[in-house]
Design an enzyme around this catalytic site. Structure first.
Site, PDB file in Angstrom:
ATOM      1  N   ASP A   7     -34.750 -22.362  -4.667  1.00 49.60           N
ATOM      2  CA  ASP A   7     -34.627 -23.571  -5.487  1.00 49.60           C
ATOM      3  C   ASP A   7     -33.251 -23.571  -6.146  1.00 49.60           C
ATOM      4  O   ASP A   7     -33.081 -23.193  -7.303  1.00 49.60           O
ATOM      5  CB  ASP A   7     -35.738 -23.613  -6.539  1.00 49.60           C
ATOM      6  N   ALA A   8     -32.251 -23.999  -5.352  1.00 46.74           N
ATOM      7  CA  ALA A   8     -30.863 -23.950  -5.783  1.00 46.74           C
ATOM      8  C   ALA A   8     -30.305 -25.322  -6.156  1.00 46.74           C
ATOM      9  O   ALA A   8     -29.296 -25.415  -6.845  1.00 46.74           O
ATOM     10  CB  ALA A   8     -29.993 -23.335  -4.687  1.00 46.74           C
ATOM     11  N   LYS A   9     -30.926 -26.391  -5.641  1.00 48.24           N
ATOM     12  CA  LYS A   9     -30.527 -27.784  -5.920  1.00 48.24           C
ATOM     13  C   LYS A   9     -29.032 -27.998  -5.706  1.00 48.24           C
ATOM     14  O   LYS A   9     -28.340 -28.585  -6.528  1.00 48.24           O
ATOM     15  CB  LYS A   9     -30.933 -28.188  -7.340  1.00 48.24           C
ATOM     16  N   ARG A  10     -28.530 -27.571  -4.564  1.00 48.07           N
ATOM     17  CA  ARG A  10     -27.119 -27.713  -4.270  1.00 48.07           C
ATOM     18  C   ARG A  10     -26.835 -29.102  -3.697  1.00 48.07           C
ATOM     19  O   ARG A  10     -27.654 -29.681  -3.002  1.00 48.07           O
ATOM     20  CB  ARG A  10     -26.663 -26.638  -3.285  1.00 48.07           C
TER      21      ARG A  10
ATOM     22  N   THR B  17     -33.469 -26.139  -1.691  1.00 49.74           N
ATOM     23  CA  THR B  17     -33.537 -27.478  -2.272  1.00 49.74           C
ATOM     24  C   THR B  17     -32.114 -28.029  -2.419  1.00 49.74           C
ATOM     25  O   THR B  17     -31.180 -27.307  -2.751  1.00 49.74           O
ATOM     26  CB  THR B  17     -34.240 -27.475  -3.642  1.00 49.74           C
TER      27      THR B  17
END
Length: 286
Positions: free
Chosen positions: A95-98, A125
């Protein structure tokens, strides 16, 4: 890698049910578990969650921010946790939301999705708000390597609704108008065209506590995509709600729980995961 991420995820959901255990070593939980708020504490926490999750669920989701806060030692701890999880047969969603453009986004893609990378995950993510096309090469790389991605689409935080439910009325809009979230889902789902199996490798993040209709995310818009759904457990949605909330596409939902599982502490964690996982197994999934 012969199997796609979508195929592996479908098998994991069939074998273990929808529950995905979040690995969120924030400071309060570390203290409650008797661990120091350090990279070593976060590593120990993550490894204990992995051991408890082994054989009980199919998917875990480490929250990258809680490791990144400790700098290089934190990333080293995260590498150990993700490697242990993958060795345990668990699918790992980082869950890095890059999200970025050009070579910067290429760097993120290779960091999280390149086989053999120190931070290799099964899926990551991503944020589409530099424009969904900015993710195109990353999604192609994911598919090429048998990996997956979950793109933020309709998140459960209330401050996001104004942006994600806004109307797009350009020439590409489906129908008279289209919500931003629906456009994101449509754009990223194009990466799944021609994929083997019933479930694609590129999915979306849709909060379990949001009104899907307000974002234009009906069953047709989400068909064929895996759906990472935070909001179960402590945030209010319950396993019994899965079928009602997601209807026809409920079988594609990865239901993330973190606090509701982790708060029981390390000694009871395995039993808690088993208990919560069983609740999803008995739920009508569309």
């Amino acid at each position: 890698m012969s199997e796609t991420f979508g195929q592996r995820l479908s098998a994991a959901l069939s074998a273990h049910g929808a529950l995905c255990v979040g690995i969120d070593p924030h400071a309060a939980l570390l203290s409650a578990w008797g661990l120091d708020a350090t990279a070593d504490g976060a590593r120990d926490f993550g490894l204990r969650v992995v051991e408890a999750a082994r054989g009980r669920v199919g998917v875990v989701k480490p929250q990258v921010a809680f490791y990144e806060r400790y700098g290089s030692r934190g990333f080293a701890a995260l590498e150990d946790v993700m490697a242990a999880a993958r060795d345990a047969g668990l699918l790992v969603i980082a869950d890095a939301k890059r999200g970025d453009i050009g070579t910067t986004m290429e760097g993120y893609a290779h960091a999280w999705l390149e086989p053999g990378s120190p931070l290799e995950a099964d899926a990551v993510t991503l944020s589409p708000y530099m424009g969904a096309d900015s993710l195109r090469d990353t999604l192609s790389l994911a598919i090429r390597h048998g990996k997956g991605a979950f793109v933020l689409t309709a998140t459960s935080n209330p401050e996001a609704r104004a942006l994600q439910s806004a109307i797009v009325d350009d020439a590409l809009a489906v129908g008279d108008h289209e919500h931003v979230a629906a456009r994101v889902a449509h754009d990223v789902n194009e990466a799944n065209i021609g994929a083997p199996g019933a479930l694609g490798s590129i999915g979306v993040v849709v909060g379990a506590t949001v009104d899907r209709a307000a974002f234009g995310l009906g069953d047709v818009a989400l068909a064929g995509m895996p759906i990472l759904a935070p909001g179960f457990g402590a945030q209010g949605a319950e396993p019994a709600d899965l079928g009602r909330l997601f209807g026809y596409v409920a079988s594609a939902v990865v239901a993330n729980e973190s606090r509701s599982v982790l708060a029981v502490g390390p000694d009871r964690l395995g039993a808690r995961i088993e208990q919560r996982a069983a609740l999803y197994q008995g739920v009508s999934r569309g």
